[in-house]
Design a protein around this motif. Structure first.
Motif, mmCIF file in Angstrom:
data_model
loop_
_atom_site.group_PDB
_atom_site.id
_atom_site.type_symbol
_atom_site.label_atom_id
_atom_site.label_comp_id
_atom_site.label_asym_id
_atom_site.label_seq_id
_atom_site.Cartn_x
_atom_site.Cartn_y
_atom_site.Cartn_z
ATOM 1 N N TRP A 24 -53.367 12.417 13.941
ATOM 2 C CA TRP A 24 -52.773 13.129 12.314
ATOM 3 C C TRP A 24 -51.548 13.298 12.554
ATOM 4 O O TRP A 24 -50.842 13.329 11.319
ATOM 5 C CB TRP A 24 -53.189 14.399 12.765
ATOM 6 C CG TRP A 24 -52.985 15.617 14.253
ATOM 7 C CD1 TRP A 24 -51.925 15.981 14.178
ATOM 8 C CD2 TRP A 24 -54.128 15.264 15.361
ATOM 9 N NE1 TRP A 24 -52.066 16.002 15.849
ATOM 10 C CE2 TRP A 24 -53.528 16.002 16.690
ATOM 11 C CE3 TRP A 24 -55.193 14.674 15.488
ATOM 12 C CZ2 TRP A 24 -53.620 15.681 17.822
ATOM 13 C CZ3 TRP A 24 -55.786 14.751 16.444
ATOM 14 C CH2 TRP A 24 -55.197 15.570 17.529
ATOM 15 N N CYS A 29 -51.173 13.959 8.871
ATOM 16 C CA CYS A 29 -52.308 14.924 8.038
ATOM 17 C C CYS A 29 -50.934 16.390 8.054
ATOM 18 O O CYS A 29 -51.077 16.279 9.003
ATOM 19 C CB CYS A 29 -53.066 14.667 8.693
ATOM 20 S SG CYS A 29 -54.225 15.140 8.560
ATOM 21 N N GLU A 31 -51.238 20.358 8.546
ATOM 22 C CA GLU A 31 -51.880 21.318 9.367
ATOM 23 C C GLU A 31 -52.878 21.455 8.400
ATOM 24 O O GLU A 31 -54.115 21.784 8.673
ATOM 25 C CB GLU A 31 -51.189 21.957 10.328
ATOM 26 C CG GLU A 31 -51.548 23.392 10.770
ATOM 27 C CD GLU A 31 -50.997 24.396 11.739
ATOM 28 O OE1 GLU A 31 -49.794 24.052 11.198
ATOM 29 O OE2 GLU A 31 -51.856 24.911 12.308
ATOM 30 N N HIS A 34 -55.510 19.276 8.892
ATOM 31 C CA HIS A 34 -55.518 18.165 9.880
ATOM 32 C C HIS A 34 -56.931 19.758 11.007
ATOM 33 O O HIS A 34 -57.284 19.105 11.782
ATOM 34 C CB HIS A 34 -54.649 17.614 10.720
ATOM 35 C CG HIS A 34 -53.819 18.663 11.364
ATOM 36 N ND1 HIS A 34 -52.385 17.600 10.928
ATOM 37 C CD2 HIS A 34 -54.092 19.486 12.047
ATOM 38 C CE1 HIS A 34 -51.972 18.807 12.106
ATOM 39 N NE2 HIS A 34 -52.808 19.524 12.879
ATOM 40 N N CYS A 37 -59.994 19.650 10.757
ATOM 41 C CA CYS A 37 -60.923 17.712 11.152
ATOM 42 C C CYS A 37 -61.092 17.597 12.261
ATOM 43 O O CYS A 37 -61.028 18.310 13.426
ATOM 44 C CB CYS A 37 -59.885 16.815 10.711
ATOM 45 S SG CYS A 37 -60.426 14.791 10.485
ATOM 46 N N TYR A 40 -58.985 16.508 15.556
ATOM 47 C CA TYR A 40 -57.951 17.323 15.699
ATOM 48 C C TYR A 40 -59.101 18.216 15.942
ATOM 49 O O TYR A 40 -58.868 18.934 17.817
ATOM 50 C CB TYR A 40 -57.323 18.588 14.507
ATOM 51 C CG TYR A 40 -56.627 18.921 15.225
ATOM 52 C CD1 TYR A 40 -55.306 18.375 15.322
ATOM 53 C CD2 TYR A 40 -56.430 20.834 14.751
ATOM 54 C CE1 TYR A 40 -54.273 19.148 15.285
ATOM 55 C CE2 TYR A 40 -55.559 21.566 15.352
ATOM 56 C CZ TYR A 40 -54.168 20.850 15.790
ATOM 57 O OH TYR A 40 -53.625 21.842 16.188
ATOM 58 N N CYS A 47 -60.597 9.680 17.316
ATOM 59 C CA CYS A 47 -61.311 9.457 15.476
ATOM 60 C C CYS A 47 -62.357 8.928 15.085
ATOM 61 O O CYS A 47 -62.668 8.821 14.400
ATOM 62 C CB CYS A 47 -59.708 10.198 14.723
ATOM 63 S SG CYS A 47 -58.470 7.698 15.028
ATOM 64 N N THR A 53 -64.812 12.712 9.523
ATOM 65 C CA THR A 53 -62.870 12.945 9.387
ATOM 66 C C THR A 53 -62.604 12.457 7.943
ATOM 67 O O THR A 53 -63.536 11.810 7.364
ATOM 68 C CB THR A 53 -62.099 11.904 10.690
ATOM 69 O OG1 THR A 53 -62.994 10.993 9.932
ATOM 70 C CG2 THR A 53 -62.820 11.916 12.236
ATOM 71 N N TYR A 54 -61.866 13.379 8.335
ATOM 72 C CA TYR A 54 -61.150 13.529 6.424
ATOM 73 C C TYR A 54 -61.656 11.746 5.792
ATOM 74 O O TYR A 54 -61.884 11.162 4.959
ATOM 75 C CB TYR A 54 -60.122 13.969 6.281
ATOM 76 C CG TYR A 54 -60.223 15.284 5.713
ATOM 77 C CD1 TYR A 54 -60.483 15.827 4.619
ATOM 78 C CD2 TYR A 54 -59.784 16.103 6.184
ATOM 79 C CE1 TYR A 54 -60.877 17.077 4.032
ATOM 80 C CE2 TYR A 54 -59.661 17.697 6.361
ATOM 81 C CZ TYR A 54 -60.269 17.823 5.184
ATOM 82 O OH TYR A 54 -60.455 19.279 4.589
#
Ligand code: SF4
Length: 100
Positions: A24, A29, A31, A34, A37, A40, A47, A53-54
């Motif tokens: 992130w 990315c 806050e 993330h 996500c 995070y 990740c 995840t995004y």
């Protein structure tokens, strides 16, 4: 005292990102994104090993299981040590959490 940073913790496991720049931050990315996500919220996994995840989403509505995007991502290239990518955390993705 509580904050979003304090609620996103690793419970009972090592933090993969300890001593590393996490995705992130590398991807800048914000806050507001993330914080929701799974990368995070579940820091014991890198990740690329996390479903949903995004960045694994695509516009066709998958659950974020396609890790091909990771193979060319600066985060995986920096921290992945060339290891084979295998999803190890499932069912925590953003689409599932938001019921999308
Ligand atoms: S594309 Fe993959 S390696 Fe890159 S930040 Fe997203 S999950 Fe991590």
């Amino acid at each position: 005292m509580s904050s979003s940073k304090q609620t996103a913790r690793v419970v009972g496991a090592e933090d993969f990102w300890r001593g590393k720049t996490p995705c992130w931050e590398m991807c800048r990315c914000p806050e507001s994104i993330h914080a929701a996500c799974p990368a995070y919220r579940h820091r014991q996994y890198p990740c690329w090993e996390i479903e949903g995840t995004y960045c694994k989403w695509d516009e066709w509505g998958t659950l974020g299981r396609d890790t091909s995007v990771c193979l060319i991502c600066e985060v995986y290239l920096r921290w992945g040590e060339g290891k084979l990518i295998e999803l190890k955390l499932r069912g925590q993705g953003i689409k599932l959490l938001l019921n999308l």
